[in-house]
Design a protein around this motif. Structure first.
Motif, PDB file in Angstrom:
ATOM      1  N   ALA A 147      -1.273   0.577 -11.139  1.00  0.00           N
ATOM      2  CA  ALA A 147      -2.144   0.262 -10.002  1.00  0.00           C
ATOM      3  C   ALA A 147      -2.785  -1.112 -10.181  1.00  0.00           C
ATOM      4  CB  ALA A 147      -3.206   1.355  -9.852  1.00  0.00           C
ATOM      5  N   ASP A 148      -3.259  -1.372 -11.441  1.00  0.00           N
ATOM      6  CA  ASP A 148      -3.885  -2.678 -11.680  1.00  0.00           C
ATOM      7  C   ASP A 148      -2.886  -3.815 -11.464  1.00  0.00           C
ATOM      8  OD1 ASP A 148      -5.971  -1.456 -14.408  1.00  0.00           O
ATOM      9  OD2 ASP A 148      -6.241  -1.405 -12.236  1.00  0.00           O
ATOM     10  N   ALA A 149      -1.642  -3.611 -11.923  1.00  0.00           N
ATOM     11  CA  ALA A 149      -0.624  -4.650 -11.761  1.00  0.00           C
ATOM     12  C   ALA A 149      -0.303  -4.885 -10.288  1.00  0.00           C
ATOM     13  CB  ALA A 149       0.657  -4.262 -12.523  1.00  0.00           C
ATOM     14  N   LYS A 188       0.831  -1.209   0.000  1.00  0.00           N
ATOM     15  CA  LYS A 188       0.000   0.000   0.000  1.00  0.00           C
ATOM     16  C   LYS A 188       0.862   1.256   0.000  1.00  0.00           C
ATOM     17  CE  LYS A 188      -4.104  -1.838   2.318  1.00  0.00           C
ATOM     18  NZ  LYS A 188      -4.978  -1.729   3.516  1.00  0.00           N
ATOM     19  N   GLN A 189       1.914   1.228   0.815  1.00  0.00           N
ATOM     20  CA  GLN A 189       2.796   2.388   0.866  1.00  0.00           C
ATOM     21  C   GLN A 189       3.492   2.610  -0.473  1.00  0.00           C
ATOM     22  OE1 GLN A 189       5.396   1.662   4.165  1.00  0.00           O
ATOM     23  NE2 GLN A 189       3.789   1.936   5.724  1.00  0.00           N
ATOM     24  N   MET A 190       3.891   1.528  -1.121  1.00  0.00           N
ATOM     25  CA  MET A 190       4.532   1.663  -2.431  1.00  0.00           C
ATOM     26  C   MET A 190       3.566   2.258  -3.452  1.00  0.00           C
ATOM     27  SD  MET A 190       6.601  -1.968  -2.538  1.00  0.00           S
ATOM     28  CE  MET A 190       7.047  -1.703  -4.252  1.00  0.00           C
ATOM     29  N   ILE A 191       2.297   1.827  -3.432  1.00  0.00           N
ATOM     30  CA  ILE A 191       1.302   2.369  -4.367  1.00  0.00           C
ATOM     31  C   ILE A 191       1.065   3.844  -4.097  1.00  0.00           C
ATOM     32  CG2 ILE A 191      -1.128   2.228  -5.033  1.00  0.00           C
ATOM     33  CD1 ILE A 191      -0.969  -0.777  -4.529  1.00  0.00           C
ATOM     34  N   ALA A 192       0.999   4.227  -2.829  1.00  0.00           N
ATOM     35  CA  ALA A 192       0.775   5.638  -2.486  1.00  0.00           C
ATOM     36  C   ALA A 192       1.925   6.501  -2.963  1.00  0.00           C
ATOM     37  CB  ALA A 192       0.592   5.766  -0.970  1.00  0.00           C
TER      38      ALA A 192
END
Length: 765
Positions: free
Chosen positions: A674-676, A622-626
């Motif tokens: 994001a999808d990946a 989650k942190q990486m996506i943010a």
């Protein structure tokens, strides 16, 4: 056809006489050595009689007694060897041999063997036999069975290791050549019973021992089966063990026609006296259940076999030492008894006082002054004893003491006598090690005896512990106790912690539908072998383990979070077990799988630690996506600012369209990333969930309710994370759409303003 009772009795009596006659000299030597362990019997009878003195008879003057001292120098070396046995750990290892045997079942048999040792107090029987073997050459103990009143079944029996108090009551087949007598065909244990005890012990005996019976046996060619001591009557009863052989011819199954003779051996026990067989019993195996320990056995010569211990070689040095110390005391005792020498007449009038001068302490002694040829004679003087005669006795004492050390292989360092050159720890250990090596053959021979004991017990296990569903206790290497069920499938009841026997069906003894964690120990299956190892005692190993692990942790304290629970098990301090339990839980959380069980299953603490690791990894994703979203937004803002500053000409609409295209490409890139990320996280979650489900199906002893709760928690966490990410994504899309629409409106307003300004300038012109 089975032998008749008369034939059995005749064979037994003939064999017993043969064994007694063949071993007569050896038994006499053993009695001599055992008497020698008592200091007062270390003098030869004739030498003792000469030193005891004699009264005056006829013309023979009286001979005063002389000192007869017995200072045993053998007791300490013998005790050192005996203590080696008491401090040694002779571990019996049972291992699978045949194809239908396995390591798990070998552990069960080994644990059952340890329980038999503990419950029988086997160390008493072994130490008693070892004591005799070290002193005079041979020792024995017995393996037997007795009813187990604690098993819950009236006819269950248990194996026991028993001491034979009278070691000289054992007689073996003289034809046996193996050191453990494993090749002997027969053996005896005799017992002398008073007539009252005999009649009480064997009330169903057919022959009554009345006066006529005693007279008849006493006058027979074998009179030593009864004893008469005045009115006291005794009866010899022997337990007679013999092997029976049943030959069988087997043919090869490959059609080659090959045949082989197979000998099926059984062992039978009889109780008998001189006139009848009292009892008969077929034993549980093919071996005679008497364990033989031999201290030292010499090479046979002149058709004679000799066995000896530590006393026999040291007998003469010990006798010499006793004689030397007695002679030294005799010489030293003459010093205060030396006579007084004086001139004739000097003692006149004072004879009584001078006669008692050597036995009483007078404050003064008077004498009559005397002159010879007018010259005064000096007062009486005590004659000086020649103490130089004491030197040879002291020298002999030292030489004989050295000879005793040589014959017992026990030297000064082991006896606590150290010179100034031997004060270093390594030197002392080296010298003591030499003494231990000199007497180590006694311990090594004990391992041979224990190996035979283990073979007998292992063979008996399948016959004695044969009832289906019988509960038995087993011990591991550190005496931790566990209760199991034998010869029936069972599971451990989580409430009681005891086995719960399950119903059986089918040819393999297992019923369809039994839980996968069910166990089944078939005592009659498989062939297992024996090995014996000699190590330190458990207490010594515990101290050694504590010391070595302590040094390891001192060198690297970080290992406490890996092996701290094991280290605390070796500690003998209050609270050590509780600390070990807590450390184990902490280690399972920090290092999942490190404390995993041998069967591959995980404890609830390990499941919890694995779930926490997955949740932590989810949070990191989650942190990486943010961070990726923030970086994309920052790049887009910079690009929009640069584009707006560059819009100064009529190509504004084209640039805005290009900006829109780039914005859509960035959004598509972000959407793909994001999808990946979401797909990877979803796959990882699904894999973790599937692994947890499989572990739930394969795990042994885990509660189904706990696993379902953990799976539901992971499922809810997974759904919650997906919903939260979907909401974040929709919010970001809406925000970007509003920003894009605002940018287009602003561009249109700017274009309209520019167009209006151009129109005003044209009108002005």
């Amino acid at each position: 056809m089975a032998d008749s009772k008369a034939e059995i009795l005749a064979d037994a009596k003939r064999r017993f006489k043969h064994a007694a006659d063949s071993d007569k000299k050896q038994r006499e030597r053993e009695v001599e050595d055992l008497r020698f362990q008592v200091p007062e019997y270390q003098w030869d009878p004739r030498a003792r009689a000469l030193r005891e003195g004699q009264q005056a008879e006829g013309n023979m003057p009286a001979v005063p007694p002389r000192p007869i001292l017995s200072i045993s120098k053998l007791d300490q070396p013998i005790r050192l060897v005996l203590n080696q046995e008491r401090s040694a750990h002779l571990g019996v290892n049972i291992h699978p041999v045949s194809e239908d045997a396995n390591k798990d079942e070998a552990k069960v048999r080994q644990g059952l063997y340890r329980a038999i040792e503990r419950d029988s107090r086997a160390h008493i029987a072994r130490s008693w036999a070892f004591d005799r073997g070290v002193k005079c050459g041979t020792g024995y103990w017995l393996i037997t069975t007795e009813y187990d009143d604690e098993s819950g079944h009236p006819f269950d029996q248990k194996i026991r290791i028993k001491r034979i108090f009278r070691q000289d009551s054992v007689f073996w087949d003289p034809a046996a050549t193996e050191p453990d007598n494993s090749d002997a065909e027969w053996a005896f244990i005799e017992t002398w019973m008073s007539l009252d005890d005999y009649e009480r012990g064997y009330p169903r005996a057919k022959v009554k021992f009345d006066d006529d019976t005693f007279k008849g046996i006493s006058s027979s060619p074998e009179p030593d089966w009864v004893s008469l001591d005045g009115e006291k009557k005794g009866v010899r009863v022997v337990q007679y063990f013999c092997k029976k052989h049943v030959p069988e011819t087997i043919t090869a199954e490959d059609g080659s026609g090959r045949t082989r003779e197979v000998d099926h051996v059984t062992c039978v026990s009889y109780k008998l006296n001189a006139l009848e067989v009292l009892e008969e019993q077929e034993l549980n195996g093919s071996r005679i259940p008497i364990v033989t320990y031999i201290g030292r056995e010499l090479q046979p010569f002149e058709k004679e076999r000799r066995r000896e211990g530590m006393i026999r070689p040291a007998r003469d040095p010990q006798k010499g030492f006793n004689y030397s110390v007695s002679q030294a005391v005799t010489m030293a005792a003459l010093e205060p008894q030396a006579p007084f020498v004086g001139a004739e007449g000097q003692f006149e009038g004072h004879e009584e006082a001078w006669q008692q001068a050597n036995s009483r302490a007078f404050p003064y002694l008077q004498y009559k002054p005397t002159a010879l040829n007018g010259t005064p004679v000096p007062p009486p003087q005590r004659m000086q004893v020649d103490m130089s005669r004491l030197g040879p006795s002291l020298m002999l004492m030292d030489k004989f003491e050295t000879a005793i050390q040589a014959t017992t292989q026990t030297y000064d360092p082991s006896l606590g006598n150290l010179s100034s050159k031997e004060r270093s720890g390594k030197a002392i250990q080296a010298l003591q090690g030499q003494a231990d090596a000199g007497s180590s053959d006694f311990i090594q021979n004990l391992a041979i005896a224990i190996e035979y004991e283990a073979l007998v017990i292992l063979e008996w296990m399948s016959a004695v512990y044969d009832r289906d569903g019988r509960l038995a206790q087993i011990l591991d290497g550190e005496d931790n106790e566990e209760t199991i069920a034998l010869n029936a499938p069972y599971v451990m009841d989580p409430k009681t912690g005891r086995p719960r026997v399950l119903p059986q069906a089918g040819m393999d003894g297992m019923q369809a539908g039994l839980p996968q964690n069910a166990k089944h120990h078939r005592m009659k299956d498989g062939t297992y072998g024996i090995s014996v190892k000699i190590g330190k005692s458990y207490q010594t190993r515990q101290q050694q383990g504590e010391e070595e692990l302590g040094q390891l942790l001192a060198a690297d304290p970080t290992l406490m979070m890996s092996i701290g629970d094991i280290y605390m098990k070796f500690r003998d301090t209050p609270g050590a077990e509780e600390i070990a339990s807590r450390l184990k839980k902490l280690i399972e959380q920090l290092h999942p799988g490190l404390t995993q069980k041998e069967d591959g299953s995980m404890s609830p603490e390990q499941y919890k630690a694995q779930l926490q690791a997955i949740q932590q990894e989810n949070q990191q994703l989650k942190q990486m996506i943010a961070k990726a979203t923030q970086a994309i937004e920052t790049d887009m803002a910079k690009q929009q600012a640069t584009t707006q500053k560059a819009q100064a000409d009529n190509q504004t609409k084209l640039q805005l369209e290009q900006l829109g295209n780039e914005h859509e490409m960035a959004l598509a890139k972000f959407q793909a990333a994001a999808d990946a990320a979401l797909e990877a996280m979803k796959l990882k979650f699904e894999a973790a969930l599937e692994a947890a489900k499989q572990e739930h199906e394969l795990g042994m002893g885990r509660a189904a309710a706990g696993v379902e709760i953990e799976e539901n928690e992971r499922a809810r966490g997974h759904a919650s994370d997906e919903a939260a990410q979907e909401r974040d994504y929709q919010a970001e899309q809406a925000e970007q759409s509003r920003e894009f629409e605002g940018s287009e409106a602003e561009a249109e307003r700017a274009s309209a303003a520019e167009q209006a300004e151009a129109d005003r300038q044209a009108q002005a012109q």
